[in-house]
Design a protein around this motif. Structure first.
Motif, PDB file in Angstrom:
ATOM      1  N   CYS A  46       0.197   3.085   3.767  1.00 19.00           N
ATOM      2  CA  CYS A  46       0.582   2.536   5.071  1.00 19.00           C
ATOM      3  C   CYS A  46       1.649   1.456   4.955  1.00 19.00           C
ATOM      4  O   CYS A  46       2.162   0.976   5.981  1.00 19.00           O
ATOM      5  CB  CYS A  46      -0.638   1.974   5.809  1.00 19.00           C
ATOM      6  SG  CYS A  46      -1.278   0.451   5.069  1.00 19.00           S
ATOM      7  N   CYS A  93      -7.435   0.030   0.593  1.00 22.92           N
ATOM      8  CA  CYS A  93      -6.427  -0.812   1.226  1.00 22.92           C
ATOM      9  C   CYS A  93      -7.085  -1.603   2.352  1.00 22.92           C
ATOM     10  O   CYS A  93      -7.916  -1.077   3.097  1.00 22.92           O
ATOM     11  CB  CYS A  93      -5.311   0.064   1.791  1.00 22.92           C
ATOM     12  SG  CYS A  93      -4.189  -0.814   2.899  1.00 22.92           S
ATOM     13  N   CYS A 125      -5.498   0.223   5.896  1.00 23.43           N
ATOM     14  CA  CYS A 125      -5.733   1.633   6.262  1.00 23.43           C
ATOM     15  C   CYS A 125      -6.931   2.238   5.519  1.00 23.43           C
ATOM     16  O   CYS A 125      -7.289   3.383   5.775  1.00 23.43           O
ATOM     17  CB  CYS A 125      -4.481   2.468   5.999  1.00 23.43           C
ATOM     18  SG  CYS A 125      -4.108   2.696   4.256  1.00 23.43           S
ATOM     19  N   TYR A 170       1.295  -1.549   3.946  1.00 17.57           N
ATOM     20  CA  TYR A 170       0.755  -2.906   4.094  1.00 17.57           C
ATOM     21  C   TYR A 170       1.195  -3.764   2.909  1.00 17.57           C
ATOM     22  O   TYR A 170       1.014  -3.390   1.760  1.00 17.57           O
ATOM     23  CB  TYR A 170      -0.777  -2.842   4.180  1.00 17.57           C
ATOM     24  CG  TYR A 170      -1.476  -4.179   4.038  1.00 17.57           C
ATOM     25  CD1 TYR A 170      -1.457  -5.106   5.078  1.00 17.57           C
ATOM     26  CD2 TYR A 170      -2.159  -4.508   2.870  1.00 17.57           C
ATOM     27  CE1 TYR A 170      -2.100  -6.326   4.940  1.00 17.57           C
ATOM     28  CE2 TYR A 170      -2.806  -5.720   2.726  1.00 17.57           C
ATOM     29  CZ  TYR A 170      -2.769  -6.631   3.775  1.00 17.57           C
ATOM     30  OH  TYR A 170      -3.399  -7.834   3.630  1.00 17.57           O
ATOM     31  N   CYS A 184       0.863  -1.172   0.000  1.00 19.75           N
ATOM     32  CA  CYS A 184       0.000   0.000   0.000  1.00 19.75           C
ATOM     33  C   CYS A 184       0.904   1.228   0.000  1.00 19.75           C
ATOM     34  O   CYS A 184       1.856   1.301   0.765  1.00 19.75           O
ATOM     35  CB  CYS A 184      -0.895   0.010   1.241  1.00 19.75           C
ATOM     36  SG  CYS A 184      -1.755   1.577   1.490  1.00 19.75           S
TER      37      CYS A 184
HETATM   38 ZN   LIG Z   1      -2.829   0.976   3.433  1.00 15.26          ZN
END
Ligand SMILES: [Zn+2]
Length: 256
Positions: A45, A67, A70, A47, A42
């Motif tokens: 964030c 996402c 987040c 991820y 992501c």
């Molecule tokens: Zn994210």
């Protein structure tokens, strides 16, 4: 009937996966990042996407374009690139007799989608795509249409025409109007499709470029300088030339 559509369906599924990879190419290649690792993250964030977050189109729809961690919106460009690549792959398989030509066209379609996205976002056409593309286009043309002679002439003609235009524009205005990336891209298109397709591509992309330019001008969104980069039009022109170039030329010849 169902059996007849199986190859196209398989091609579309394959196209979804290639489209997913092209998204990585479009995002990472201009930044000089590795295409192989790390896995997609992501942008907000960090991820790290797992396999079930990375299923073409489906994951995006399932997560409603956000996402998983987040909930920041994920661009709709990702599923769009996947769907367009899938549709183009299915079209190639439907319209091309099986063999080397099909492989050649699937490769060209993938390159054109990647260059469209990269030119749109970064206004560059990377040498690392166009130059190997010229070589691959000529090499495949030894075994498939348009044949190596036509392919070589196409590459030289494609580069020659745009180089002459770029040179002329520079001499006339004293500023760069067209980059060398466009020159190499049209050479690559010629290498894959032959010299006639270079002419069709050039006419179609100039025409659609002018059309969009006038449209943007009339909408008061700034001058021609803010129009889309020419590589995006070359992509569209080459795709049309690839799919309907021959009937288009026959139709045009009817007026002469
Ligand atoms: Zn994210």
């Amino acid at each position: 009937m169902i059996e007849d559509s199986l190859p196209a369906v398989a091609a579309a599924l394959f196209g979804l996966c290639i489209g997913s990879f092209l998204n990585v190419v479009i995002y990472r290649l201009p930044l000089g990042q590795s295409l192989a690792s790390p896995p997609s993250r992501c942008r907000n964030c960090g991820y790290s996407l797992r396999w079930f977050d990375n299923i073409p189109v489906l994951s995006w729809v399932w997560l409603r374009g956000r996402c998983r961690q987040c909930h920041t919106p994920v661009s709709w460009q990702y599923p769009l690139v996947e769907v367009i690549t899938a549709a183009l792959f299915a079209l190639v398989v439907l319209l091309t007799p099986p063999g080397v030509l099909t492989a050649s066209r699937l490769i060209l379609v993938s390159i054109l989608v990647a260059l469209f996205g990269i030119d749109l976002e970064h206004q560059i056409l990377p040498n690392s795509i166009t130059l190997p593309g010229i070589v691959v286009g000529i090499a495949l043309s030894v075994f498939a249409p348009p044949g190596w002679r036509d392919s070589l002439i196409g590459a030289v003609l494609g580069a020659g025409i745009l180089y002459a235009i770029a040179y002329g524009y520079f001499a006339w205005r004293g500023e760069e109007g067209m980059g060398m990336g466009d020159v190499k891209m049209l050479a690559m298109i010629g290498a894959f499709l032959g010299w006639k397709a270079v002419l069709v591509t050039l006419v179609l992309s100039s025409f659609s470029g002018a059309l969009i330019g006038v449209l943007l001008l009339s909408l008061q969104k700034g001058g021609m300088k803010y129009a889309l980069p020419f590589g995006t039009f070359l992509s569209i022109g080459a795709l049309i030339a690839m799919f309907v170039g021959e009937p288009l030329m026959a139709w045009y010849a009817g007026f002469l």
